[in-house]
Design a protein around this motif. Structure first.
Motif, PDB file in Angstrom:
ATOM      1  N   GLN A 208      -0.894  -3.280   0.922  1.00  0.00           N
ATOM      2  CA  GLN A 208       0.409  -3.824   0.517  1.00  0.00           C
ATOM      3  C   GLN A 208       0.314  -4.139  -0.978  1.00  0.00           C
ATOM      4  OE1 GLN A 208       3.715  -4.114   0.382  1.00  0.00           O
ATOM      5  NE2 GLN A 208       3.588  -4.426   2.591  1.00  0.00           N
ATOM      6  N   ASN A 209       0.984  -3.333  -1.781  1.00  0.00           N
ATOM      7  CA  ASN A 209       0.775  -3.392  -3.231  1.00  0.00           C
ATOM      8  C   ASN A 209       1.501  -4.550  -3.911  1.00  0.00           C
ATOM      9  OD1 ASN A 209      -0.850  -2.023  -4.955  1.00  0.00           O
ATOM     10  ND2 ASN A 209       0.507  -0.295  -5.292  1.00  0.00           N
ATOM     11  N   PHE A 210       2.535  -5.076  -3.247  1.00  0.00           N
ATOM     12  CA  PHE A 210       3.358  -6.116  -3.892  1.00  0.00           C
ATOM     13  C   PHE A 210       3.562  -7.300  -2.948  1.00  0.00           C
ATOM     14  CE2 PHE A 210       4.390  -2.236  -6.056  1.00  0.00           C
ATOM     15  CZ  PHE A 210       4.427  -2.631  -7.391  1.00  0.00           C
ATOM     16  N   ASN A 211       3.661  -8.461  -3.564  1.00  0.00           N
ATOM     17  CA  ASN A 211       3.940  -9.658  -2.783  1.00  0.00           C
ATOM     18  C   ASN A 211       4.900 -10.546  -3.589  1.00  0.00           C
ATOM     19  OD1 ASN A 211       3.824 -11.636  -0.854  1.00  0.00           O
ATOM     20  ND2 ASN A 211       1.915 -12.532  -1.604  1.00  0.00           N
ATOM     21  N   HIS A 212       6.085 -10.012  -3.802  1.00  0.00           N
ATOM     22  CA  HIS A 212       7.172 -10.732  -4.490  1.00  0.00           C
ATOM     23  C   HIS A 212       6.708 -11.313  -5.820  1.00  0.00           C
ATOM     24  CE1 HIS A 212       7.625 -11.277  -0.025  1.00  0.00           C
ATOM     25  NE2 HIS A 212       8.386 -10.263  -0.346  1.00  0.00           N
ATOM     26  N   PRO A 213       6.356 -10.455  -6.761  1.00  0.00           N
ATOM     27  CA  PRO A 213       5.764 -10.927  -8.026  1.00  0.00           C
ATOM     28  C   PRO A 213       6.677 -11.839  -8.837  1.00  0.00           C
ATOM     29  CG  PRO A 213       6.311  -8.582  -8.120  1.00  0.00           C
ATOM     30  CD  PRO A 213       6.454  -8.992  -6.698  1.00  0.00           C
ATOM     31  N   PHE A 214       7.990 -11.716  -8.644  1.00  0.00           N
ATOM     32  CA  PHE A 214       8.878 -12.566  -9.452  1.00  0.00           C
ATOM     33  C   PHE A 214       8.915 -14.008  -8.956  1.00  0.00           C
ATOM     34  CE2 PHE A 214      10.826  -8.394 -10.686  1.00  0.00           C
ATOM     35  CZ  PHE A 214      10.321  -8.433 -11.974  1.00  0.00           C
ATOM     36  N   PHE A 215       8.241 -14.272  -7.850  1.00  0.00           N
ATOM     37  CA  PHE A 215       8.105 -15.663  -7.414  1.00  0.00           C
ATOM     38  C   PHE A 215       6.767 -16.256  -7.869  1.00  0.00           C
ATOM     39  CE2 PHE A 215      11.079 -14.234  -3.882  1.00  0.00           C
ATOM     40  CZ  PHE A 215      12.173 -14.863  -4.443  1.00  0.00           C
ATOM     41  N   ALA A 216       6.064 -15.537  -8.741  1.00  0.00           N
ATOM     42  CA  ALA A 216       4.768 -16.023  -9.232  1.00  0.00           C
ATOM     43  C   ALA A 216       4.975 -17.271 -10.076  1.00  0.00           C
ATOM     44  CB  ALA A 216       4.098 -14.935 -10.063  1.00  0.00           C
ATOM     45  N   THR A 217       4.059 -18.225  -9.921  1.00  0.00           N
ATOM     46  CA  THR A 217       4.189 -19.477 -10.680  1.00  0.00           C
ATOM     47  C   THR A 217       3.344 -19.469 -11.954  1.00  0.00           C
ATOM     48  OG1 THR A 217       2.476 -20.386  -9.255  1.00  0.00           O
ATOM     49  CG2 THR A 217       4.766 -20.902  -8.676  1.00  0.00           C
ATOM     50  N   SER A 218       2.557 -18.425 -12.123  1.00  0.00           N
ATOM     51  CA  SER A 218       1.778 -18.289 -13.362  1.00  0.00           C
ATOM     52  C   SER A 218       1.459 -16.812 -13.554  1.00  0.00           C
ATOM     53  CB  SER A 218       0.477 -19.085 -13.255  1.00  0.00           C
ATOM     54  OG  SER A 218      -0.344 -18.508 -12.262  1.00  0.00           O
ATOM     55  N   VAL A 219       0.940 -16.490 -14.737  1.00  0.00           N
ATOM     56  CA  VAL A 219       0.601 -15.087 -14.997  1.00  0.00           C
ATOM     57  C   VAL A 219      -0.534 -14.655 -14.060  1.00  0.00           C
ATOM     58  CG1 VAL A 219      -0.207 -13.441 -16.734  1.00  0.00           C
ATOM     59  CG2 VAL A 219       1.406 -15.234 -17.371  1.00  0.00           C
ATOM     60  N   GLY A 220      -1.465 -15.574 -13.832  1.00  0.00           N
ATOM     61  CA  GLY A 220      -2.564 -15.277 -12.907  1.00  0.00           C
ATOM     62  C   GLY A 220      -2.037 -14.992 -11.508  1.00  0.00           C
ATOM     63  N   ASP A 221      -1.104 -15.844 -11.089  1.00  0.00           N
ATOM     64  CA  ASP A 221      -0.492 -15.670  -9.764  1.00  0.00           C
ATOM     65  C   ASP A 221       0.251 -14.332  -9.693  1.00  0.00           C
ATOM     66  OD1 ASP A 221       0.383 -16.263  -7.204  1.00  0.00           O
ATOM     67  OD2 ASP A 221       2.176 -17.330  -7.902  1.00  0.00           O
ATOM     68  N   TYR A 222       0.874 -13.976 -10.823  1.00  0.00           N
ATOM     69  CA  TYR A 222       1.598 -12.702 -10.890  1.00  0.00           C
ATOM     70  C   TYR A 222       0.673 -11.540 -10.549  1.00  0.00           C
ATOM     71  CZ  TYR A 222       4.113  -8.798 -13.111  1.00  0.00           C
ATOM     72  OH  TYR A 222       4.725  -7.595 -13.371  1.00  0.00           O
ATOM     73  N   TRP A 223      -0.535 -11.582 -11.067  1.00  0.00           N
ATOM     74  CA  TRP A 223      -1.468 -10.476 -10.835  1.00  0.00           C
ATOM     75  C   TRP A 223      -2.067 -10.490  -9.435  1.00  0.00           C
ATOM     76  CZ3 TRP A 223      -1.662  -6.004 -13.074  1.00  0.00           C
ATOM     77  CH2 TRP A 223      -1.052  -5.884 -14.314  1.00  0.00           C
ATOM     78  N   ARG A 224      -1.824 -11.559  -8.699  1.00  0.00           N
ATOM     79  CA  ARG A 224      -2.182 -11.536  -7.278  1.00  0.00           C
ATOM     80  C   ARG A 224      -1.029 -10.977  -6.437  1.00  0.00           C
ATOM     81  NH1 ARG A 224      -4.937 -16.031  -9.210  1.00  0.00           N
ATOM     82  NH2 ARG A 224      -3.195 -17.465  -8.999  1.00  0.00           N
TER      83      ARG A 224
ATOM     84  N   VAL B 293      17.551 -11.622  -2.159  1.00  0.00           N
ATOM     85  CA  VAL B 293      17.685 -12.271  -0.847  1.00  0.00           C
ATOM     86  C   VAL B 293      16.576 -11.792   0.095  1.00  0.00           C
ATOM     87  CG1 VAL B 293      19.161 -12.452   1.206  1.00  0.00           C
ATOM     88  CG2 VAL B 293      20.157 -12.693  -1.073  1.00  0.00           C
ATOM     89  N   VAL B 294      16.338 -10.478   0.102  1.00  0.00           N
ATOM     90  CA  VAL B 294      15.277  -9.930   0.969  1.00  0.00           C
ATOM     91  C   VAL B 294      13.919 -10.507   0.561  1.00  0.00           C
ATOM     92  CG1 VAL B 294      14.033  -7.811   1.582  1.00  0.00           C
ATOM     93  CG2 VAL B 294      16.521  -7.814   1.535  1.00  0.00           C
ATOM     94  N   SER B 295      13.654 -10.530  -0.750  1.00  0.00           N
ATOM     95  CA  SER B 295      12.374 -11.054  -1.239  1.00  0.00           C
ATOM     96  C   SER B 295      12.225 -12.529  -0.874  1.00  0.00           C
ATOM     97  CB  SER B 295      12.274 -10.907  -2.759  1.00  0.00           C
ATOM     98  OG  SER B 295      12.412  -9.569  -3.114  1.00  0.00           O
ATOM     99  N   PHE B 296      13.321 -13.271  -1.052  1.00  0.00           N
ATOM    100  CA  PHE B 296      13.286 -14.704  -0.756  1.00  0.00           C
ATOM    101  C   PHE B 296      12.988 -14.942   0.718  1.00  0.00           C
ATOM    102  CE2 PHE B 296      15.309 -18.819   0.180  1.00  0.00           C
ATOM    103  CZ  PHE B 296      14.669 -19.603  -0.765  1.00  0.00           C
ATOM    104  N   MET B 297      13.645 -14.169   1.573  1.00  0.00           N
ATOM    105  CA  MET B 297      13.417 -14.313   3.017  1.00  0.00           C
ATOM    106  C   MET B 297      11.966 -13.979   3.360  1.00  0.00           C
ATOM    107  SD  MET B 297      16.959 -12.668   4.393  1.00  0.00           S
ATOM    108  CE  MET B 297      16.621 -12.711   6.144  1.00  0.00           C
ATOM    109  N   GLN B 298      11.460 -12.907   2.757  1.00  0.00           N
ATOM    110  CA  GLN B 298      10.075 -12.502   3.039  1.00  0.00           C
ATOM    111  C   GLN B 298       9.096 -13.547   2.509  1.00  0.00           C
ATOM    112  OE1 GLN B 298      10.157  -8.556   1.333  1.00  0.00           O
ATOM    113  NE2 GLN B 298      10.410  -7.602   3.334  1.00  0.00           N
TER     114      GLN B 298
END
Lengths: 502, 477
Positions: A276-292, A448-453
């Motif tokens: 699973q390549n993505f995990n809602h990156p725009f909800f990242a709380t930091s740049v480090g979190d973004y890369w997770r 909305v889909v990302s938020f729900m997921q």
């Protein structure tokens, strides 16, 4: 062959149908044939390059595996020799693949920079007498090969069956833009018997449908606006540039996540599970979190094969920061042969380093002002701050060169023009009013889909609990929505998946 | 197993929806009324095939009203002979015409790029299997076969421009004629007049016929013979030239050898009394309604005499054609009234067959009304408009030639309600002139008397104008 082409719409059902009709022992052969055909549909010549890389790494893997790890560790004298032999084979195999990648991807970049240096020294410039085309997917399958060789070197068993190994490298859903699969997660799946599973088929197709929505309705529509503004950046100022960069961030996400959904969905229909390549990156709380959350298969690869190899975080602070910066330098370089990508990578690396350096300061501020760091508003603040940094870095990612990126930065910060939201200026950025609002509405659906997921709602599971008529109506709305609002056909200039170019 | 069956049902239903979807989204440029053709139940005696020359010359409804002949115009822009052949094949699938009339303008198109028009014509074929045949016939089985067969890829972008004619159709055009357009473009204007230069040459030479022309003429002839249908080729009039005259002369000679009739209207201008100053409508040399009527008045008696075409005016199977003619006549009047710029002429047409005329005054105009305008209003049956006071508001509705509403006041005047086939009607005069039909503002709201004509039968706005009291004879739009 593009996922969003008529050819693929014919190719894919045939592959699936034949795959399930064939006896198990022939299925992976069929998939290999299909994968090579899929690649050859783009350029038949470059399939030889992929085959060469595959063959060399297969042989390399076998040779490394032939020298057992216990021999290396137990026998002192012969162990050293065996160890060295393993290492040499691994290094040679990796170097072979890196050389190919370097030649096809970085040759011009290297020549340009050498010429820059030579011109400063008043020495005659190098003029290459040939044209090099970047083979599709080379960055992805090279990384996978490197990971495989390193894994085998570290003790994982090499794949003995060449056809299965070749399929591991070339499996068509992930061939052109990942996910970058791992030896231990994908190769074992090739040993399993895959039985037809209706739910896998249905869920796979639904995931593909969502991928097409992301790519064709959002990504390619956003591309019209982004390309228009970046091609005519002199005409735009302030918030117009900010909006274009923000839309680009959404475009690249929709484009790459859309591709990934189609890849994962296509694999799922046949019973394969990809990373699973993505995990809602725009909800990242930091740049480090973004890369997770963003391009996880690349992040994991960089972590395991670059960052940890350099020493990771189990060393001095200074070395840790060096390791982070080197990792992001490699990440930036991997994305493209241009300084803009390196700057983009370094913005991320420096952000992470600075966040670590100033962590005690932020903690002190939070304690002093009694800031609640567990509430929604603080999390939202973190999300916005992380987004602004990541979003700004995208300006460099998209700009053709550093100079343009700097000019656009200057223009973005030199005028505060909120009136563009009220005086129809938004419709002078490449999209007319109707297209602009289709884009906005589609982004809302994505959000909305990302938020729900993000909240743990499994949408496909929830949908499957609904009555048949309702489900079918939803499917039809999705299918005809994509057919209607998708960017494809001769009237539109649908763009290739962005990550195909990396 | 149950799930697999459901999956198959889903795929079948999705395919059916896709076919309907394509039908809606397909480009109907210059051809939108094609849907009506596929819903025409009664047998048609005469078909017209060919280019814009034929569909600007032949109006099936005019022919029906005057001669009782059932005809249908399957002309399409720049129709080539291969397309004509495919269309003729399609006609014989559903109809047994007595006569097919083919326009020879296609002879000019042998070297012209007709790709776009041909694609639109072929993509609008209704029956999927026949379309499959047509695409294969016209384009061959090449790499673009799928794109030519399924037009979703090409036309899905039309979601921005869909209108009611992508979903439905009007029954009264019977194919294509001048007014049968979606957009209010210059091609709509069947009453327009565009002066042309007449060209005549009594010493026409012959020219070599193209092999393709002979091939398709023979194929069309054979096809018509196989279905016991007569063929007549015509060349509708246009400002011609030596090359075209020679080509048609040679073609006429070839047809004569094959015992097929041919009328070249470019050689009989005087016989049909064609007026080059008044009978053409645009710079593409198309006939206007006046010119078309002259050609029809020559051609129809000719085909009745030579091909024994029956008059079906009293045939109950064609009763709906009479109703269609009423709608057609109203559409013709609509087009005519929209062309008028003189109020003297306009007011004669404004009360055509029970139109609803809505009138509202904008500004302080009543006491400035000239006597001529007052007389006009009087002739409409109105009587409250006379005043010497300043700032009087005035609005009126005339329906079925009777005054339905008329009010004058020094305060706002408003009528809000509904009438037959008009929902949500609002007419008011409060300094401004508002005339709103079904929630949509329709008046020009300009200083003066603002008129809107509504046709209750065709349910459409016929015209919206205003009259400046200072220049009361000029219709302004």
């Amino acid at each position: 062959m593009l996922f969003n082409s008529i050819e693929f719409l014919v190719f894919f059902p045939i592959v699936i149908l034949v795959y399930f009709l064939l006896p198990h022992r022939f299925r992976y052969i069929w998939l290999l044939i299909a994968s090579y055909y899929f690649y050859m549909a783009w350029n038949p010549v470059f399939v030889l390059l992929m085959f060469a890389s595959t063959f060399i790494s297969y042989i390399g893997g076998i040779f490394i595996d032939k020298i057992p790890l216990n021999k290396v560790t137990s026998e002192v004298g012969g162990g050293r020799k065996a160890k060295n032999t393993r290492k040499y084979i691994a290094v040679i195999t990796i170097l072979f693949n890196i050389t190919l990648l370097f030649f096809f991807k970085y040759f011009y970049f290297a020549v340009d920079n050498i010429n820059l240096l030579l011109s400063a020294l008043h020495i005659k410039l190098i003029q290459p007498q040939f044209n090099i085309i970047l083979p599709l997917g080379i960055s992805f399958y090279t990384m996978q090969i490197i990971a495989y060789i390193v894994d085998v070197y570290r003790g994982t068993n090499a794949e003995k069956n060449f056809i299965k190994y070749a399929l591991f490298i070339s499996f068509f859903p992930k061939l052109l833009a990942g996910p970058i699969e791992r030896t231990t997660t994908f190769l074992p799946q090739l040993q399993e018997k895959k039985f037809f599973n209706y739910d896998n088929l249905k869920n796979g197709l639904l995931l593909m449908l969502y991928g097409y929505f992301l790519k064709m309705v959002i990504g390619d529509r956003a591309a019209i606006l982004v390309n228009f503004v970046f091609d005519n950046y002199e005409a735009y100022m302030g918030l117009e540039i900010f909006i274009a960069v923000t839309i680009y961030s959404i475009q690249i996400y929709a484009d790459f996540f859309g591709y990934t959904c189609i890849a994962l969905g296509a694999a799922q229909t046949m019973g394969f599970t990809l990373i699973q390549n993505f995990n809602h990156p725009f909800f990242a709380t930091s740049v480090g979190d973004y890369w997770r959350r963003w391009h996880r298969s690349l992040s994991m690869w960089l972590r395991d094969y670059i960052y940890f190899t350099l020493g990771g975080s189990r060393c001095s602070k200074l070395k840790k920061y060096r390791n982070i910066l080197v990792t992001f330098f490699v990440s930036g370089s991997w994305h493209g042969a241009n300084w803009t990508f390196i700057v983009w990578g370094m913005i991320h690396g420096i952000s992470i380093v600075l966040a670590d350096i100033f962590k005690p300061v932020f903690q002190k501020i939070n304690t002093t002002f009694n800031i609640n760091t567990q509430c929604f508003s603080y999390r939202l603040f973190q999300i916005i701050m992380a987004f602004l940094i990541i979003n700004y870095s995208r300006l460099f990612f998209r700009a053709p060169d550093i100079e343009t990126a700097l000019i656009m930065t200057k223009q973005m910060f030199s005028l505060w023009n909120p009136w563009i939201f009220f005086d129809n200026s938004l419709y002078n950025m490449g999209l007319d009013r109707k297209d602009f609002w289709v884009l906005c509405f589609s982004i809302i659906i994505l959000f909305v889909v990302s938020f729900m997921q993000e909240r743990g709602v499994k949408i496909r599971e929830q949908l499957s609990k609904q009555n048949l008529i309702f489900r079918w109506i939803i499917y039809w709305i999705a299918i005809f929505g994509i057919l209607t609002f998708g960017i494809y056909g001769p009237e539109y200039d649908a763009t290739q998946f962005i990550y195909f170019g990396f | 197993m149950k799930k697999i069956v459901l999956l198959i049902i889903f795929i079948i239903l999705t395919t059916a929806l896709l076919i309907n979807y394509e039908d809606i989204f397909r480009n109907k440029d210059h051809i939108y009324n094609i849907k009506q053709y596929y819903h025409e139940k009664a047998n048609i005696d005469v078909f017209f095939l060919g280019t814009s020359r034929i569909y600007y010359s032949m109006s099936p409804m005019e022919i029906w009203d005057k001669y009782g002949i059932t005809s249908y115009n399957r002309g399409t822009p720049v129709q080539t002979l291969p397309v004509t052949y495919v269309f003729l094949k399609e006609i014989f699938r559903n109809h047994s015409p007595k006569l097919v009339i083919i326009d020879t303008t296609a002879l000019n198109y042998l070297k012209r790029d007709t790709t776009y028009r041909t694609k639109v014509a072929i993509s609008n074929l209704d029956d999927f299997l026949f379309k499959l045949y047509a695409v294969k016939y016209i384009y061959g089985f090449g790499s673009d076969f799928f794109n030519n067969l399924n037009t979703i890829n090409t036309y899905h972008y039309r979601w921005k421009e869909l209108n009611k004619y992508d979903f439905t159709y009007e029954t009264y055009w019977k194919g294509k004629f001048s007014g049968a357009y979606i957009n209010d473009s210059k091609w709509d204007k069947m009453h327009s007049i565009y002066k042309q230069k007449m060209y005549q040459n009594d010493n026409i030479t012959s020219s070599q016929l193209d092999a393709e022309t002979i091939k398709y003429t023979n194929m069309i002839t054979q096809l018509a013979q196989d279905h016991n249908t007569n063929l007549l080729f015509i060349k509708p009039p246009n400002p011609t030239n030596d090359k075209e005259l020679a080509m048609n002369k040679s073609f006429g000679d070839y047809l004569k050898q094959n015992k097929i009739n041919f009328i070249d209207y470019n050689t009989i201008y005087n016989e049909i009394n064609l007026d080059f100053n008044n009978d053409f409508k645009d710079n593409a040399h198309h006939l206007n309604l006046y010119g078309a009527r002259k050609v029809m008045d020559h051609l129809m008696p000719y085909i009745i005499e030579h091909y024994n075409i029956p008059n079906r005016k009293n045939d109950p199977a064609y009763a709906s054609w009479n109703e269609d003619y009423i709608k057609y006549a109203r559409a013709i009047n609509r087009e005519e009234i929209r062309e008028l710029t003189s109020f003297v002429e306009w007011k004669k047409q404004a009360f055509y067959d029970n139109y609803t005329v809505l009138l509202s005054a904008n500004g302080d105009v009543l006491r400035k009304l000239p006597d001529t305008l007052k007389n006009d209003l009087k002739s409409f049956g109105l009587n409250k408009y006379n005043t010497d006071k300043a700032n009087m508001r005035y609005a009126a509705i005339i329906d079925d030639n009777k005054v339905f509403f008329e009010e004058i006041s020094n305060k706002s005047v408003t009528y809000k309600g509904r009438m037959k086939n008009i929902v949500n009607l609002l007419i008011s005069s409060d300094g401004k002139a508002t005339i709103s039909v079904s929630g949509k503002p329709r008046s020009k709201n300009k200083y003066g008397l603002n008129f809107v004509i509504y046709d209750k039968v065709n349910r459409e706005i016929v015209d919206s104008i205003w009259i400046d009291p200072n220049k009361p004879d000029i219709v302004r739009r």
